[in-house]
Design an enzyme around this catalytic site. Structure first.
Site, PDB file in Angstrom:
ATOM      1  N   HIS A  72       0.840  -1.199   0.000  1.00 25.52           N
ATOM      2  CA  HIS A  72       0.000   0.000   0.000  1.00 25.52           C
ATOM      3  C   HIS A  72       0.876   1.250   0.000  1.00 25.52           C
ATOM      4  CE1 HIS A  72      -4.115  -1.654   1.516  1.00 25.52           C
ATOM      5  NE2 HIS A  72      -3.659  -2.289   0.458  1.00 25.52           N
ATOM      6  N   TYR A 200     -10.159   5.224   6.801  1.00 23.33           N
ATOM      7  CA  TYR A 200     -10.415   5.587   8.205  1.00 23.33           C
ATOM      8  C   TYR A 200     -11.501   6.646   8.197  1.00 23.33           C
ATOM      9  CZ  TYR A 200      -6.011   3.501   9.894  1.00 23.33           C
ATOM     10  OH  TYR A 200      -4.994   2.642  10.241  1.00 23.33           O
ATOM     11  N   PRO A 292      -5.370   0.203  18.416  1.00 31.36           N
ATOM     12  CA  PRO A 292      -4.989  -0.260  17.073  1.00 31.36           C
ATOM     13  C   PRO A 292      -5.131   0.785  15.964  1.00 31.36           C
ATOM     14  CG  PRO A 292      -7.056  -1.263  17.770  1.00 31.36           C
ATOM     15  CD  PRO A 292      -6.552  -0.487  18.931  1.00 31.36           C
ATOM     16  N   LYS A 296       0.112  -0.044  15.109  1.00 29.10           N
ATOM     17  CA  LYS A 296       1.504  -0.042  15.589  1.00 29.10           C
ATOM     18  C   LYS A 296       1.899  -1.238  16.456  1.00 29.10           C
ATOM     19  CE  LYS A 296       2.940   3.605  13.630  1.00 29.10           C
ATOM     20  NZ  LYS A 296       2.936   3.007  12.308  1.00 29.10           N
ATOM     21  N   TYR A 384       2.837   7.093  10.384  1.00 26.31           N
ATOM     22  CA  TYR A 384       1.996   5.958  10.005  1.00 26.31           C
ATOM     23  C   TYR A 384       2.822   4.854   9.337  1.00 26.31           C
ATOM     24  CZ  TYR A 384      -2.099   3.444   8.374  1.00 26.31           C
ATOM     25  OH  TYR A 384      -3.042   2.468   8.175  1.00 26.31           O
TER      26      TYR A 384
HETATM   27  C1  LIG Z   1      -8.147  -7.293  18.197  1.00 22.21           C
HETATM   28  C2  LIG Z   1      -6.750  -6.807  17.985  1.00 22.21           C
HETATM   29  C3  LIG Z   1      -6.433  -6.113  16.794  1.00 22.21           C
HETATM   30  C4  LIG Z   1      -5.147  -5.659  16.584  1.00 22.21           C
HETATM   31  N1  LIG Z   1      -4.867  -4.991  15.417  1.00 22.21           N
HETATM   32  C5  LIG Z   1      -3.602  -4.561  15.190  1.00 22.21           C
HETATM   33  C6  LIG Z   1      -3.238  -3.912  13.967  1.00 22.21           C
HETATM   34  O1  LIG Z   1      -4.061  -3.684  13.078  1.00 22.21           O
HETATM   35  N2  LIG Z   1      -1.935  -3.560  13.778  1.00 22.21           N
HETATM   36  C7  LIG Z   1      -0.970  -3.803  14.736  1.00 22.21           C
HETATM   37  O2  LIG Z   1       0.211  -3.506  14.506  1.00 22.21           O
HETATM   38  N3  LIG Z   1      -1.298  -4.412  15.900  1.00 22.21           N
HETATM   39  C8  LIG Z   1      -2.572  -4.797  16.148  1.00 22.21           C
HETATM   40  N4  LIG Z   1      -2.867  -5.439  17.304  1.00 22.21           N
HETATM   41  C9  LIG Z   1      -1.807  -5.647  18.267  1.00 22.21           C
HETATM   42  C10 LIG Z   1      -0.963  -6.851  17.908  1.00 22.21           C
HETATM   43  O3  LIG Z   1      -1.771  -7.958  17.651  1.00 22.21           O
HETATM   44  C11 LIG Z   1      -0.022  -7.116  19.072  1.00 22.21           C
HETATM   45  O4  LIG Z   1       0.698  -5.933  19.318  1.00 22.21           O
HETATM   46  C12 LIG Z   1       0.941  -8.266  18.805  1.00 22.21           C
HETATM   47  O5  LIG Z   1       0.241  -9.494  18.842  1.00 22.21           O
HETATM   48  C13 LIG Z   1       2.048  -8.274  19.848  1.00 22.21           C
HETATM   49  O6  LIG Z   1       2.809  -9.426  19.724  1.00 22.21           O
HETATM   50  P1  LIG Z   1       3.485 -10.078  21.006  1.00 22.21           P
HETATM   51  O7  LIG Z   1       4.264 -11.234  20.496  1.00 22.21           O
HETATM   52  O8  LIG Z   1       4.173  -9.030  21.781  1.00 22.21           O
HETATM   53  O9  LIG Z   1       2.269 -10.544  21.925  1.00 22.21           O
HETATM   54  P2  LIG Z   1       1.171 -11.677  21.673  1.00 22.21           P
HETATM   55  O10 LIG Z   1       0.791 -11.721  20.240  1.00 22.21           O
HETATM   56  O11 LIG Z   1       0.116 -11.418  22.678  1.00 22.21           O
HETATM   57  O12 LIG Z   1       1.931 -13.019  22.005  1.00 22.21           O
HETATM   58  C14 LIG Z   1       2.250 -13.393  23.321  1.00 22.21           C
HETATM   59  C15 LIG Z   1       2.328 -14.896  23.419  1.00 22.21           C
HETATM   60  O13 LIG Z   1       2.698 -15.257  24.739  1.00 22.21           O
HETATM   61  C16 LIG Z   1       1.868 -16.332  25.164  1.00 22.21           C
HETATM   62  N5  LIG Z   1       1.788 -16.298  26.622  1.00 22.21           N
HETATM   63  C17 LIG Z   1       1.044 -15.480  27.405  1.00 22.21           C
HETATM   64  N6  LIG Z   1       1.221 -15.756  28.694  1.00 22.21           N
HETATM   65  C18 LIG Z   1       2.097 -16.776  28.766  1.00 22.21           C
HETATM   66  C19 LIG Z   1       2.656 -17.499  29.829  1.00 22.21           C
HETATM   67  N7  LIG Z   1       2.358 -17.230  31.105  1.00 22.21           N
HETATM   68  N8  LIG Z   1       3.519 -18.489  29.540  1.00 22.21           N
HETATM   69  C20 LIG Z   1       3.853 -18.780  28.247  1.00 22.21           C
HETATM   70  N9  LIG Z   1       3.329 -18.127  27.187  1.00 22.21           N
HETATM   71  C21 LIG Z   1       2.466 -17.124  27.444  1.00 22.21           C
HETATM   72  C22 LIG Z   1       0.542 -16.089  24.484  1.00 22.21           C
HETATM   73  O14 LIG Z   1      -0.229 -17.284  24.373  1.00 22.21           O
HETATM   74  C23 LIG Z   1       0.986 -15.563  23.135  1.00 22.21           C
HETATM   75  O15 LIG Z   1       1.145 -16.579  22.170  1.00 22.21           O
HETATM   76  C24 LIG Z   1      -4.154  -5.902  17.556  1.00 22.21           C
HETATM   77  C25 LIG Z   1      -4.466  -6.599  18.742  1.00 22.21           C
HETATM   78  C26 LIG Z   1      -5.737  -7.037  18.966  1.00 22.21           C
HETATM   79  C27 LIG Z   1      -6.042  -7.788  20.242  1.00 22.21           C
END
Ligand SMILES: Cc1cc2nc3c(=O)[nH]c(=O)nc-3n(C[C@H](O)[C@H](O)[C@H](O)COP(=O)(O)OP(=O)(O)OC[C@H]3O[C@@H](n4cnc5c(N)ncnc54)[C@H](O)[C@@H]3O)c2cc1C
Length: 389
Positions: A72, A200, A292, A296, A384
């Site tokens: 995009h 948006y 969201p 980011k 962005y």
């Molecule tokens: C509905 C929704 C929409 C979103 N839309 C966007 C978007 O459009 N753009 C964007 O950039 N971001 C978006 N986000 C945010 C994005 O999804 C997160 O920032 C991203 O998943 C972060 O990755 P992470 O690996 O830090 O955490 P997570 O993806 O949460 O991964 C953490 C992992 O740790 C595991 N875990 C948790 N606790 C434990 C434990 N005690 N022991 C072992 N494992 C554990 C979990 O099961 C999980 O697999 C969105 C989030 C949501 C909820």
């Protein structure tokens, strides 16, 4: 078991960190509380900054994104009954990519499998231990037996509700939080997107967003009340409400269909400081959450993984602690800028409970300013598309 870096959590932050470390010859073990299918089933982010795509390449997991992702070059803002295009490529020279978090996770999981690295799924009662000593450990229970991993460092990549951040008590940790007075109701459908770029919408009835996962699969959101329940939102009600919040042309083009996923997400800004505690580091949602609106969250998880992998590379290759010592400060500097930008986009696009006549007109004036001033457009575009790291 022994490894250099024990990673808690197999989301994007943990998996990407593992692959970047592997590229530097640093071994890791990941412990994850869920099954791989559960992790892959979470419909979340969909927009990757150019820097995140480059990191996937560096991690050896970018090939499919380049084949299947949608590049995009701009984004559209709808307000006052019209759409206004922000030309991101023209103002910044950079682009974004639409490629679902589920696909990113799958590619990273496959790369990890191909590297022969260990991931322990369905690990219960995971605990980071002794991270304030030179001999940290991670314990977990699998099939009723307690296991322990001895390591040099622990990376807490276990998301907002994880155990890593929760293991640190004040005053060693300080947290900052803002909860927004609304949520996002999102649906995924096998329908073509309204436009080839994201739309948006700022509307008197509330915010709406038209995004996509492919040219056949759309993701739409409408701002909803925090008290709303999914059962109150039939597909028909959702599509009706979305149409009302779009400009006439977009509403006419909207193709509706049955939802294949529907969920309500609260919106929150949250930051924990610092992001290092002795021999444990936090990365991704474990340390920070943004609404969201600015897309980011996933991208910040990627830049954290990059900073941390570089710090650990310096530690092992150059016998220097400078990189890991600077990790928290470097990561937080970028995090706070994304927190500010995500807050600002939320502020200017949503209807707040106290948005009155003057508030709504100030929002429109600000959106008009962005659409008509090269300086304002460039400022929005460079945030962005993703600040450098
Ligand atoms: C509905 C929704 C929409 C979103 N839309 C966007 C978007 O459009 N753009 C964007 O950039 N971001 C978006 N986000 C945010 C994005 O999804 C997160 O920032 C991203 O998943 C972060 O990755 P992470 O690996 O830090 O955490 P997570 O993806 O949460 O991964 C953490 C992992 O740790 C595991 N875990 C948790 N606790 C434990 C434990 N005690 N022991 C072992 N494992 C554990 C979990 O099961 C999980 O697999 C969105 C989030 C949501 C909820």
């Amino acid at each position: 078991m022994r490894t250099k870096v024990a990673i808690i959590g197999a989301g994007p932050a943990g998996l990407l960190l593992g692959q970047l470390l592997q590229g530097h010859g640093i071994d890791s073990i990941i412990v994850e509380r869920q099954t791989p299918d559960y992790v892959l089933g979470r419909i979340r982010a969909g927009l990757l900054e150019e820097g995140t795509v480059n990191l996937l390449d560096k991690a050896g997991a970018g090939a499919r994104a380049h084949r299947e992702g949608l590049v995009h070059e701009g984004v559209e803002l709808a307000f006052g009954g019209r759409r206004h295009r922000i030309d991101i490529k023209a103002t910044t020279g950079k682009t974004m990519m639409i490629y679902g978090q589920t696909e990113v996770t799958l590619d990273l999981m496959n790369a990890r499998k191909a590297s022969g690295l260990t991931t322990i799924y369905q690990a219960a009662d995971v605990r980071p231990l002794d991270f304030d000593t030179d001999h940290p450990r991670v314990s977990y229970v699998k099939d009723g037996t307690t296991h322990e991993i001895a390591c040099d460092f622990i990376a807490g990549c276990d998301g907002f509700h994880g155990v890593s951040r929760a293991s640190v008590k004040p005053p060693a940790i300080e947290t900052f939080e803002r909860i927004y007075p609304f949520g996002w109701l999102g649906i995924l459908s096998e329908t073509p997107p309204v436009s080839h770029e994201l739309v948006y919408s700022n509307h008197a009835r509330g915010f709406a967003l038209c995004t996509m996962r492919s040219m056949k699969r759309s993701r739409h959101y409408v701002q909803c009340s925090l008290d709303d329940k999914i059962e109150q939102w039939s597909d028909d009600r959702f599509w009706e409400e979305l149409k009302r919040r779009l400009d006439e042309e977009a509403a006419d083009r909207l193709v509706t269909g049955p939802s294949i996923e529907k969920s309500i997400a609260p919106l929150r800004s949250f930051v924990a400081e610092p992001m290092r505690f002795g021999r444990m580091f936090l990365a991704g949602d474990a340390a920070h959450i943004v609404p969201p609106t600015g897309a980011k969250g996933l991208n910040l998880a990627a830049s954290d993984a990059y900073y941390l992998s570089e710090g650990l590379r310096e530690y092992y290759d150059e016998k220097s602690s400078a990189g890991i010592d600077a990790y928290s400060e470097r990561a937080l500097a970028r995090v706070w800028k994304a927190v500010r930008f995500s807050w600002w986009m939320t502020q200017v696009l949503h209807k707040f409970p106290d948005t009155d006549g003057i508030g709504a007109r100030i929002q429109l004036a600000e959106l008009n300013y962005i659409a008509s001033s090269k300086a304002a457009m460039t400022s929005m575009a460079e945030n962005y598309v993703g600040l450098p790291f």
